[in-house]
Design a protein around this motif. Structure first.
Motif, PDB file in Angstrom:
ATOM      1  N   LEU A 133      -3.719  23.168  25.272  1.00  0.00           N
ATOM      2  CA  LEU A 133      -4.694  22.749  24.274  1.00  0.00           C
ATOM      3  C   LEU A 133      -6.006  22.349  24.937  1.00  0.00           C
ATOM      4  CD1 LEU A 133      -2.446  20.489  22.014  1.00  0.00           C
ATOM      5  CD2 LEU A 133      -2.850  22.954  21.847  1.00  0.00           C
ATOM      6  N   PRO A 134      -7.126  22.478  24.194  1.00  0.00           N
ATOM      7  CA  PRO A 134      -8.389  21.999  24.739  1.00  0.00           C
ATOM      8  C   PRO A 134      -8.364  20.487  24.920  1.00  0.00           C
ATOM      9  CG  PRO A 134      -8.614  22.591  22.421  1.00  0.00           C
ATOM     10  CD  PRO A 134      -7.268  23.071  22.852  1.00  0.00           C
ATOM     11  N   ALA A 135      -9.179  19.991  25.816  1.00  0.00           N
ATOM     12  CA  ALA A 135      -9.164  18.562  26.150  1.00  0.00           C
ATOM     13  C   ALA A 135      -9.481  17.692  24.944  1.00  0.00           C
ATOM     14  CB  ALA A 135     -10.165  18.297  27.274  1.00  0.00           C
ATOM     15  N   ARG A 136     -10.249  18.216  24.010  1.00  0.00           N
ATOM     16  CA  ARG A 136     -10.658  17.405  22.850  1.00  0.00           C
ATOM     17  C   ARG A 136      -9.639  17.443  21.712  1.00  0.00           C
ATOM     18  NH1 ARG A 136     -13.289  22.081  23.099  1.00  0.00           N
ATOM     19  NH2 ARG A 136     -13.270  23.474  21.291  1.00  0.00           N
ATOM     20  N   ALA A 137      -8.486  18.095  21.892  1.00  0.00           N
ATOM     21  CA  ALA A 137      -7.485  18.158  20.830  1.00  0.00           C
ATOM     22  C   ALA A 137      -6.989  16.759  20.470  1.00  0.00           C
ATOM     23  CB  ALA A 137      -6.310  19.025  21.267  1.00  0.00           C
ATOM     24  N   ASP A 138      -6.775  16.531  19.193  1.00  0.00           N
ATOM     25  CA  ASP A 138      -6.311  15.243  18.671  1.00  0.00           C
ATOM     26  C   ASP A 138      -4.806  15.360  18.418  1.00  0.00           C
ATOM     27  OD1 ASP A 138      -5.811  12.899  17.342  1.00  0.00           O
ATOM     28  OD2 ASP A 138      -7.331  13.172  15.797  1.00  0.00           O
ATOM     29  N   ILE A 139      -4.005  14.782  19.297  1.00  0.00           N
ATOM     30  CA  ILE A 139      -2.543  14.873  19.208  1.00  0.00           C
ATOM     31  C   ILE A 139      -2.010  13.595  18.586  1.00  0.00           C
ATOM     32  CG2 ILE A 139      -0.406  15.157  20.519  1.00  0.00           C
ATOM     33  CD1 ILE A 139      -2.170  16.523  22.699  1.00  0.00           C
ATOM     34  N   ARG A 140      -1.250  13.739  17.489  1.00  0.00           N
ATOM     35  CA  ARG A 140      -0.733  12.583  16.773  1.00  0.00           C
ATOM     36  C   ARG A 140       0.779  12.757  16.583  1.00  0.00           C
ATOM     37  NH1 ARG A 140      -5.243  11.303  12.021  1.00  0.00           N
ATOM     38  NH2 ARG A 140      -7.103  11.861  13.254  1.00  0.00           N
ATOM     39  N   THR A 141       1.544  11.767  16.983  1.00  0.00           N
ATOM     40  CA  THR A 141       2.992  11.830  16.842  1.00  0.00           C
ATOM     41  C   THR A 141       3.506  10.708  15.952  1.00  0.00           C
ATOM     42  OG1 THR A 141       3.379  10.467  18.806  1.00  0.00           O
ATOM     43  CG2 THR A 141       3.203  12.841  19.153  1.00  0.00           C
ATOM     44  N   ASP A 142       4.660  10.963  15.324  1.00  0.00           N
ATOM     45  CA  ASP A 142       5.257   9.958  14.446  1.00  0.00           C
ATOM     46  C   ASP A 142       5.585   8.678  15.204  1.00  0.00           C
ATOM     47  OD1 ASP A 142       5.120  11.851  12.472  1.00  0.00           O
ATOM     48  OD2 ASP A 142       7.242  12.398  12.544  1.00  0.00           O
ATOM     49  N   ASP A 143       6.111   8.828  16.431  1.00  0.00           N
ATOM     50  CA  ASP A 143       6.561   7.638  17.147  1.00  0.00           C
ATOM     51  C   ASP A 143       5.401   6.819  17.717  1.00  0.00           C
ATOM     52  OD1 ASP A 143       5.887   9.524  19.036  1.00  0.00           O
ATOM     53  OD2 ASP A 143       7.529   9.034  20.410  1.00  0.00           O
ATOM     54  N   GLU A 144       4.219   7.429  17.836  1.00  0.00           N
ATOM     55  CA  GLU A 144       3.073   6.706  18.371  1.00  0.00           C
ATOM     56  C   GLU A 144       2.128   6.209  17.280  1.00  0.00           C
ATOM     57  OE1 GLU A 144       1.102   9.318  21.063  1.00  0.00           O
ATOM     58  OE2 GLU A 144       2.818   9.475  22.436  1.00  0.00           O
ATOM     59  N   ALA A 145       1.978   7.007  16.207  1.00  0.00           N
ATOM     60  CA  ALA A 145       0.957   6.693  15.199  1.00  0.00           C
ATOM     61  C   ALA A 145       1.522   6.438  13.817  1.00  0.00           C
ATOM     62  CB  ALA A 145      -0.059   7.836  15.135  1.00  0.00           C
ATOM     63  N   GLY A 146       2.825   6.653  13.621  1.00  0.00           N
ATOM     64  CA  GLY A 146       3.406   6.450  12.301  1.00  0.00           C
ATOM     65  C   GLY A 146       3.120   7.618  11.366  1.00  0.00           C
ATOM     66  N   PRO A 147       3.313   7.433  10.052  1.00  0.00           N
ATOM     67  CA  PRO A 147       3.110   8.524   9.091  1.00  0.00           C
ATOM     68  C   PRO A 147       1.677   9.059   9.155  1.00  0.00           C
ATOM     69  CG  PRO A 147       4.245   6.669   8.059  1.00  0.00           C
ATOM     70  CD  PRO A 147       3.782   6.196   9.404  1.00  0.00           C
ATOM     71  N   HIS A 148       1.551  10.368   8.932  1.00  0.00           N
ATOM     72  CA  HIS A 148       0.258  11.015   9.062  1.00  0.00           C
ATOM     73  C   HIS A 148      -0.500  11.001   7.731  1.00  0.00           C
ATOM     74  CE1 HIS A 148       1.708  12.268  12.929  1.00  0.00           C
ATOM     75  NE2 HIS A 148       2.709  12.942  12.387  1.00  0.00           N
ATOM     76  N   ASP A 149      -1.773  10.708   7.799  1.00  0.00           N
ATOM     77  CA  ASP A 149      -2.653  10.682   6.637  1.00  0.00           C
ATOM     78  C   ASP A 149      -3.341  12.048   6.537  1.00  0.00           C
ATOM     79  OD1 ASP A 149      -4.461  10.209   4.627  1.00  0.00           O
ATOM     80  OD2 ASP A 149      -5.651   8.732   5.747  1.00  0.00           O
ATOM     81  N   ILE A 150      -2.709  12.982   5.810  1.00  0.00           N
ATOM     82  CA  ILE A 150      -3.245  14.338   5.731  1.00  0.00           C
ATOM     83  C   ILE A 150      -4.623  14.343   5.079  1.00  0.00           C
ATOM     84  CG2 ILE A 150      -2.836  16.679   4.887  1.00  0.00           C
ATOM     85  CD1 ILE A 150      -0.883  15.695   7.057  1.00  0.00           C
ATOM     86  N   ALA A 151      -4.777  13.605   3.984  1.00  0.00           N
ATOM     87  CA  ALA A 151      -6.077  13.561   3.314  1.00  0.00           C
ATOM     88  C   ALA A 151      -7.150  12.999   4.241  1.00  0.00           C
ATOM     89  CB  ALA A 151      -5.977  12.724   2.045  1.00  0.00           C
ATOM     90  N   GLY A 152      -6.801  11.990   5.023  1.00  0.00           N
ATOM     91  CA  GLY A 152      -7.761  11.414   5.952  1.00  0.00           C
ATOM     92  C   GLY A 152      -8.183  12.398   7.029  1.00  0.00           C
TER      93      GLY A 152
ATOM     94  N   THR B 203       8.743  17.225  21.604  1.00  0.00           N
ATOM     95  CA  THR B 203       9.116  18.268  20.635  1.00  0.00           C
ATOM     96  C   THR B 203       7.971  19.234  20.357  1.00  0.00           C
ATOM     97  OG1 THR B 203       8.417  17.031  18.649  1.00  0.00           O
ATOM     98  CG2 THR B 203      10.641  16.604  19.502  1.00  0.00           C
ATOM     99  N   MET B 204       6.795  19.015  20.963  1.00  0.00           N
ATOM    100  CA  MET B 204       5.586  19.761  20.619  1.00  0.00           C
ATOM    101  C   MET B 204       5.259  20.799  21.697  1.00  0.00           C
ATOM    102  SD  MET B 204       3.471  16.408  19.294  1.00  0.00           S
ATOM    103  CE  MET B 204       2.043  17.269  18.620  1.00  0.00           C
ATOM    104  N   PRO B 205       5.385  22.087  21.392  1.00  0.00           N
ATOM    105  CA  PRO B 205       5.113  23.116  22.400  1.00  0.00           C
ATOM    106  C   PRO B 205       3.623  23.297  22.663  1.00  0.00           C
ATOM    107  CG  PRO B 205       5.639  24.137  20.294  1.00  0.00           C
ATOM    108  CD  PRO B 205       5.865  22.664  20.122  1.00  0.00           C
TER     109      PRO B 205
END
Length: 343
Positions: free
Chosen positions: A189-208, A182-184
Motif C-alpha cells: 500500500l502507499p505510505a498515505r493509506a489509512d488502515i483501520r482495524t476493529d481491534d485498534e479502532a472499534g466499529p467503522h464509521d462508513i458515513a464518516g 487478516t489483511m493482505p
C-alpha cells in the motif's frame, strides 16, 4: 423431473405440446443452435507458478501460460472466471500489475464453512493447471476523475489495489479489517493509506469515511454487504456530486420471488425454481454444464432464448429489444407460473 401430460395442468400441457413441436422442428440434427457463449474475454489454460501466504487464511496465486506466452491485457477492476478441477466455477479479481503481460495474480480468502471453492483453491500447488476465462471488467476504473476515495474491506482490497496504483496522488485509500494479520497486501500500500482495524479502532464509521470524499470524487467501495449497503445509503446524502462504484463477490439475494416451473425444450426436462433461488440455480440441478459467469445480471453469459412464458427481467444488461424473447437466468425469473427455455 420429466413433464408428464397426464399429471400436468392444462397450462403446462399446452407448453409441453409446444415444446414437442419445437424439438421436432428446431432441434433436429444440424439445425440446433449451440449454447450461448461469452462475447468478451478469453478461455485459456494456465499454470500455477507460485502460491504465497498474504495474510491469515489468504493466499495469492500467480498464473502463467504454460509456454510463457503473453496474457490478454486488462484494466484495474478486472476479474477472472476460474474453473477448478472439481468443476466449480469462481470469480477472482486481478490484483497484480496490468503492465505485466506474462502473469496474472489473484488472491483467495479461505472460508472453511463455505461451499468448498475457496478450500479447493487453497489446496492448489505450483505446477497445477487451471482453466480460466476472461479478463472481464464490471468494476470499471474511471481514469479522468478529479479525485478518488477508495474504501476496501477485507478481501475487497483485491480489485481496489490496482486502482490505487493507477490513481496515484489523486487517490486516497481507507482499508478496513478485523486485525492487521487478516489483511493482505499491507506491504504494497502507499505510505498515505489509512488502515483501520476493529481491534485498534472499534466499529467503522462508513458515513464518516465517505464524508472525506471531495466534491466530484469517484468513490470505489468493495467489501462485505453491510459496507456496500452503508455506502449506498449515505454517500449521495453526504456528497451528491460524487459517483459511487461498487463490487460485490456474491450473487444478489432473491427477493419478491415465487415458485415457477422451467422446461428445457431440447431435452423435455422440467424443474421447479423455488421462491428464494434463481432460475440458474434450478437449471443447474438438472443441467450442471449450463454456462454462466457473474451471477449478478451484468455479463450476459447465461443469456438464453425464451420460447414460452413471461419474464420478470432483473438484469442490468439487456435492452428492451434484447428482452423480447431472451432472459439472463442468473437473476431474471418467470412473471407467471412457467417458462420454456431454449436449453
Amino acid at each position: 423431473m420429466t413433464v408428464r401430460e397426464a399429471d400436468a395442468p392444462a397450462g403446462l400441457r399446452a407448453l409441453a405440446a409446444a415444446m414437442d413441436v419445437y424439438k421436432r422442428v428446431v432441434t433436429a440434427p444440424g439445425m440446433a443452435r449451440s449454447n450461448p457463449v461469452r462475447r468478451s474475454g478469453f478461455d485459456l489454460d494456465v499454470v500455477v507458478r507460485a502460491v504465497h501466504a498474504e495474510a491469515a487464511d489468504v493466499i495469492s496465486l500467480t498464473l502463467e501460460r504454460p509456454g510463457g506466452e503473453r496474457l490478454p491485457s486488462w484494466r484495474p477492476g478486472s476479474h477472472l472466471d476460474v474453473f477448478l478441477p472439481s468443476g466449480r466455477q469462481r470469480q477472482y479479481s486481478l490484483c497484480g500489475y496490468p503492465s505485466d503481460r506474462r502473469r496474472y495474480r489473484i488472491a483467495v480468502r479461505r472460508i472453511a464453512d463455505g461451499d468448498g471453492g475457496s478450500v479447493e483453491m487453497h489446496g492448489l500447488r505450483p505446477g497445477d493447471t487451471l482453466r480460466i476465462r476472461g479478463p472481464r471488467n464490471a468494476f470499471t476504473f474511471v481514469e479522468n476523475a478529479p479525485s478518488y476515495l477508495f474504501l476496501a474491506a477485507g478481501i475487497g482490497i483485491t480489485p481496489i489495489l490496482p486502482m490505487v496504483r493507477a490513481a496515484g496522488s489523486r487517490g486516497r485509500l481507507v482499508y478496513l479489517g478485523r486485525r492487521r494479520e487478516t489483511m493482505p497486501f499491507l506491504d504494497e500500500l502507499p505510505a498515505r493509506a489509512d488502515i483501520r482495524t476493529d481491534d485498534e479502532a472499534g466499529p467503522h464509521d462508513i458515513a464518516g469515511i465517505l464524508a472525506t470524499a471531495k466534491p466530484g470524487a469517484a468513490v470505489y467501495v468493495c467489501g462485505p454487504p453491510p459496507v456496500l449497503e452503508a455506502a449506498q445509503r449515505s454517500l449521495f446524502v453526504i456528497n451528491p456530486t460524487a459517483s459511487l462504484h461498487t463490487e460485490r463477490f456474491s450473487a444478489l439475494p432473491v427477493t419478491g420471488g415465487h415458485d415457477f416451473d422451467i422446461t428445457l425444450a431440447r431435452t423435455g426436462i422440467s424443474v421447479r425454481a423455488g421462491s428464494t433461488e434463481t432460475a440458474l440455480e434450478a437449471i443447474r440441478r438438472v443441467k450442471p454444464d449450463v454456462v454462466y459467469s457473474c451471477r449478478q445480471g451484468f455479463c450476459g453469459t447465461c443469456r438464453i432464448r425464451v420460447l414460452a412464458g413471461e419474464v420478470d427481467h432483473r438484469d442490468r444488461l439487456l435492452t428492451d429489444g434484447d428482452r423480447a424473447g431472451h432472459m439472463l437466468t442468473c437473476v431474471s425469473r418467470a412473471d407467471g407460473d412457467a417458462l420454456v427455455l431454449d436449453l
